[in-house]
Design a protein around this motif. Structure first.
Motif, PDB file in Angstrom:
ATOM      1  N   SER A  56       0.813  -1.216   0.000  1.00 54.97           N
ATOM      2  CA  SER A  56       0.000   0.000   0.000  1.00 54.97           C
ATOM      3  C   SER A  56       0.847   1.266   0.000  1.00 54.97           C
ATOM      4  CB  SER A  56      -0.941   0.014   1.206  1.00 54.97           C
ATOM      5  OG  SER A  56      -0.201  -0.002   2.423  1.00 54.97           O
ATOM      6  N   ARG A  57       2.067   1.182   0.597  1.00 55.72           N
ATOM      7  CA  ARG A  57       2.930   2.367   0.649  1.00 55.72           C
ATOM      8  C   ARG A  57       4.062   2.320  -0.373  1.00 55.72           C
ATOM      9  NH1 ARG A  57       2.922   1.571   6.414  1.00 55.72           N
ATOM     10  NH2 ARG A  57       5.135   0.993   6.297  1.00 55.72           N
ATOM     11  N   ASN A  58       4.142   1.222  -1.138  1.00 51.40           N
ATOM     12  CA  ASN A  58       5.230   1.070  -2.120  1.00 51.40           C
ATOM     13  C   ASN A  58       6.593   1.265  -1.458  1.00 51.40           C
ATOM     14  OD1 ASN A  58       3.228   0.750  -3.987  1.00 51.40           O
ATOM     15  ND2 ASN A  58       3.826   2.440  -5.302  1.00 51.40           N
ATOM     16  N   GLU A  59       6.824   0.511  -0.378  1.00 53.20           N
ATOM     17  CA  GLU A  59       8.081   0.620   0.364  1.00 53.20           C
ATOM     18  C   GLU A  59       8.708  -0.747   0.587  1.00 53.20           C
ATOM     19  OE1 GLU A  59       7.499   4.540   3.273  1.00 53.20           O
ATOM     20  OE2 GLU A  59       7.335   2.508   4.088  1.00 53.20           O
ATOM     21  N   LEU A  60      10.031  -0.782   0.502  1.00 48.61           N
ATOM     22  CA  LEU A  60      10.797  -1.952   0.911  1.00 48.61           C
ATOM     23  C   LEU A  60      11.510  -1.635   2.214  1.00 48.61           C
ATOM     24  CD1 LEU A  60      12.581  -3.368  -2.281  1.00 48.61           C
ATOM     25  CD2 LEU A  60      10.986  -4.611  -0.805  1.00 48.61           C
ATOM     26  N   GLU A  61      11.500  -2.590   3.141  1.00 46.98           N
ATOM     27  CA  GLU A  61      12.170  -2.383   4.433  1.00 46.98           C
ATOM     28  C   GLU A  61      13.084  -3.572   4.716  1.00 46.98           C
ATOM     29  OE1 GLU A  61      11.179  -1.741   9.192  1.00 46.98           O
ATOM     30  OE2 GLU A  61       9.568  -1.708   7.699  1.00 46.98           O
ATOM     31  N   TRP A  62      14.286  -3.240   5.199  1.00 45.93           N
ATOM     32  CA  TRP A  62      15.278  -4.276   5.508  1.00 45.93           C
ATOM     33  C   TRP A  62      16.180  -3.764   6.625  1.00 45.93           C
ATOM     34  CZ3 TRP A  62      16.578  -9.207   4.264  1.00 45.93           C
ATOM     35  CH2 TRP A  62      17.878  -9.631   4.540  1.00 45.93           C
ATOM     36  N   GLY A  63      16.215  -4.481   7.736  1.00 47.95           N
ATOM     37  CA  GLY A  63      17.114  -4.120   8.822  1.00 47.95           C
ATOM     38  C   GLY A  63      16.957  -2.698   9.325  1.00 47.95           C
ATOM     39  N   GLY A  64      15.726  -2.205   9.349  1.00 49.28           N
ATOM     40  CA  GLY A  64      15.472  -0.851   9.835  1.00 49.28           C
ATOM     41  C   GLY A  64      15.619   0.231   8.781  1.00 49.28           C
ATOM     42  N   LEU A  65      16.086  -0.144   7.582  1.00 51.86           N
ATOM     43  CA  LEU A  65      16.227   0.822   6.488  1.00 51.86           C
ATOM     44  C   LEU A  65      15.049   0.678   5.533  1.00 51.86           C
ATOM     45  CD1 LEU A  65      20.030   0.407   5.651  1.00 51.86           C
ATOM     46  CD2 LEU A  65      18.959   2.216   7.012  1.00 51.86           C
ATOM     47  N   ARG A  66      14.599   1.792   4.997  1.00 55.60           N
ATOM     48  CA  ARG A  66      13.467   1.782   4.074  1.00 55.60           C
ATOM     49  C   ARG A  66      13.817   2.534   2.807  1.00 55.60           C
ATOM     50  NH1 ARG A  66       8.229   3.231   7.916  1.00 55.60           N
ATOM     51  NH2 ARG A  66       8.429   1.445   9.333  1.00 55.60           N
ATOM     52  N   THR A  67      13.207   2.104   1.709  1.00 53.88           N
ATOM     53  CA  THR A  67      13.339   2.824   0.451  1.00 53.88           C
ATOM     54  C   THR A  67      11.986   2.823  -0.242  1.00 53.88           C
ATOM     55  OG1 THR A  67      14.569   2.991  -1.633  1.00 53.88           O
ATOM     56  CG2 THR A  67      14.063   0.782  -0.872  1.00 53.88           C
ATOM     57  N   GLU A  68      11.633   3.946  -0.827  1.00 47.73           N
ATOM     58  CA  GLU A  68      10.357   4.080  -1.524  1.00 47.73           C
ATOM     59  C   GLU A  68      10.507   3.625  -2.969  1.00 47.73           C
ATOM     60  OE1 GLU A  68       6.991   7.486  -2.560  1.00 47.73           O
ATOM     61  OE2 GLU A  68       8.555   7.862  -1.058  1.00 47.73           O
ATOM     62  N   LEU A  69       9.505   2.912  -3.460  1.00 44.60           N
ATOM     63  CA  LEU A  69       9.532   2.380  -4.810  1.00 44.60           C
ATOM     64  C   LEU A  69       8.521   3.092  -5.700  1.00 44.60           C
ATOM     65  CD1 LEU A  69       9.457  -1.453  -3.984  1.00 44.60           C
ATOM     66  CD2 LEU A  69      11.472   0.001  -4.252  1.00 44.60           C
ATOM     67  N   THR A  70       8.802   3.117  -6.994  1.00 48.62           N
ATOM     68  CA  THR A  70       7.781   3.521  -7.948  1.00 48.62           C
ATOM     69  C   THR A  70       6.800   2.363  -8.104  1.00 48.62           C
ATOM     70  OG1 THR A  70       8.946   2.650  -9.877  1.00 48.62           O
ATOM     71  CG2 THR A  70       9.483   4.915  -9.197  1.00 48.62           C
ATOM     72  N   LYS A  71       5.703   2.606  -8.794  1.00 52.03           N
ATOM     73  CA  LYS A  71       4.713   1.545  -8.984  1.00 52.03           C
ATOM     74  C   LYS A  71       5.330   0.356  -9.713  1.00 52.03           C
ATOM     75  CE  LYS A  71       1.690   2.251 -12.143  1.00 52.03           C
ATOM     76  NZ  LYS A  71       2.131   1.220 -13.122  1.00 52.03           N
ATOM     77  N   ASN A  72       6.081   0.611 -10.764  1.00 50.88           N
ATOM     78  CA  ASN A  72       6.684  -0.485 -11.519  1.00 50.88           C
ATOM     79  C   ASN A  72       7.712  -1.249 -10.696  1.00 50.88           C
ATOM     80  OD1 ASN A  72       5.142  -0.083 -13.763  1.00 50.88           O
ATOM     81  ND2 ASN A  72       6.736   0.907 -14.972  1.00 50.88           N
ATOM     82  N   GLU A  73       8.490  -0.541  -9.898  1.00 46.55           N
ATOM     83  CA  GLU A  73       9.460  -1.207  -9.032  1.00 46.55           C
ATOM     84  C   GLU A  73       8.756  -2.093  -8.016  1.00 46.55           C
ATOM     85  OE1 GLU A  73      12.681   2.472  -9.286  1.00 46.55           O
ATOM     86  OE2 GLU A  73      11.507   2.148  -7.468  1.00 46.55           O
ATOM     87  N   ARG A  74       7.644  -1.623  -7.487  1.00 45.37           N
ATOM     88  CA  ARG A  74       6.878  -2.428  -6.523  1.00 45.37           C
ATOM     89  C   ARG A  74       6.315  -3.681  -7.182  1.00 45.37           C
ATOM     90  NH1 ARG A  74       1.446  -3.612  -6.590  1.00 45.37           N
ATOM     91  NH2 ARG A  74       0.846  -1.429  -6.748  1.00 45.37           N
TER      92      ARG A  74
END
Length: 239
Positions: A146-164
């Motif tokens: 829903s937020r188009n985000e990847l999270e790993w080890g406390g770090l987050r990065t926002e994705l575009t729709k296609n990346e998601r």
């Protein structure tokens, strides 16, 4: 009713685009203030943007990056530039698709409808309902749909729709080869009109996003077949 924001400084082309969108039931608005397109975008709150590259003051690549600071709305580039590098730059700067001029209106309409279905319609609903809680979890790598985000080890990065969409396709089939055809169908309806290089650019962008949160060499290229998410790379990074 879906709202389409048309960023095109050529009056004739702009009017054709606007009338075409309205003819097929969309609410369409043309950009007026090319010094403050982000302000106009915010005011219109569109569901999709048609964006030219050659614009007064700043080019379309710049405005695409600005819009991406506010929204993951689908952005379709429309440009007289036909070079492969322009198409690559359009995707690299946050665009979802690219149509060269002269514009074939039937193709444009098909791409607009497809982008809207993926972002808001039945395809989006099917994707969201396929995962409990709207989240995928693989070896502690979490994808928030829903937020188009990847999270790993406390770090987050926002994705575009296609990346998601790519991340979801890979995370649902770890360690399996995901064919280029499958990925193209996941991202675009009319795959016969998509330059194969566009998929490569999107996969490269997803790799960079994974590296930003500390996961290196997670997506492998399988020559002549497609790509594979290397579960071992995730497990090693977790350790």
């Amino acid at each position: 009713m879906y709202r389409i924001f048309i960023i095109e400084d050529d009056d004739k082309i702009g009017m054709i685009l606007k009338s075409t969108m309205e003819k097929y039931g969309f609410e369409a608005a043309r950009a007026v203030n090319f010094k403050d397109l982000l302000g106009e975008f915010t005011a219109h709150e569109p569901h999709l943007v048609l964006l030219d590259i050659n614009l007064p003051y700043f080019d379309g690549f710049y405005w695409c990056r600005q819009i991406r600071t506010r929204s993951n709305v689908p952005i379709l580039f429309i440009s007289a530039r036909e070079g492969e590098m322009d198409q690559v730059m359009a995707i690299e700067n946050g665009g979802d698709d690219y149509l060269p001029k002269p514009i074939h209106l039937d193709l444009l309409l098909a791409k607009v409808k497809g982008a809207l279905r993926r972002a808001y319609g039945e395809y989006a609903a099917a994707t969201a309902s396929s995962v409990s809680g709207g989240e995928l979890d693989l070896y502690s790598l979490r994808l928030n749909l829903s937020r188009n985000e990847l999270e790993w080890g406390g770090l987050r990065t926002e994705l575009t729709k296609n990346e998601r969409l790519l991340a979801e396709a890979f995370m649902k089939r770890p360690d399996e080869i995901v064919t280029r055809e499958h990925l193209l169908e996941a991202l675009w309806d009319d795959v016969q009109f998509v330059d194969d290089n566009t998929l490569t650019v999107n996969v490269t962008r997803l790799r960079k996003k994974l590296e930003e949160i500390g996961i290196m060499k997670a997506i492998e290229t399988v020559r002549g077949q497609g790509y594979r998410l290397n579960g071992e790379a995730l497990r090693e990074a977790r350790v």
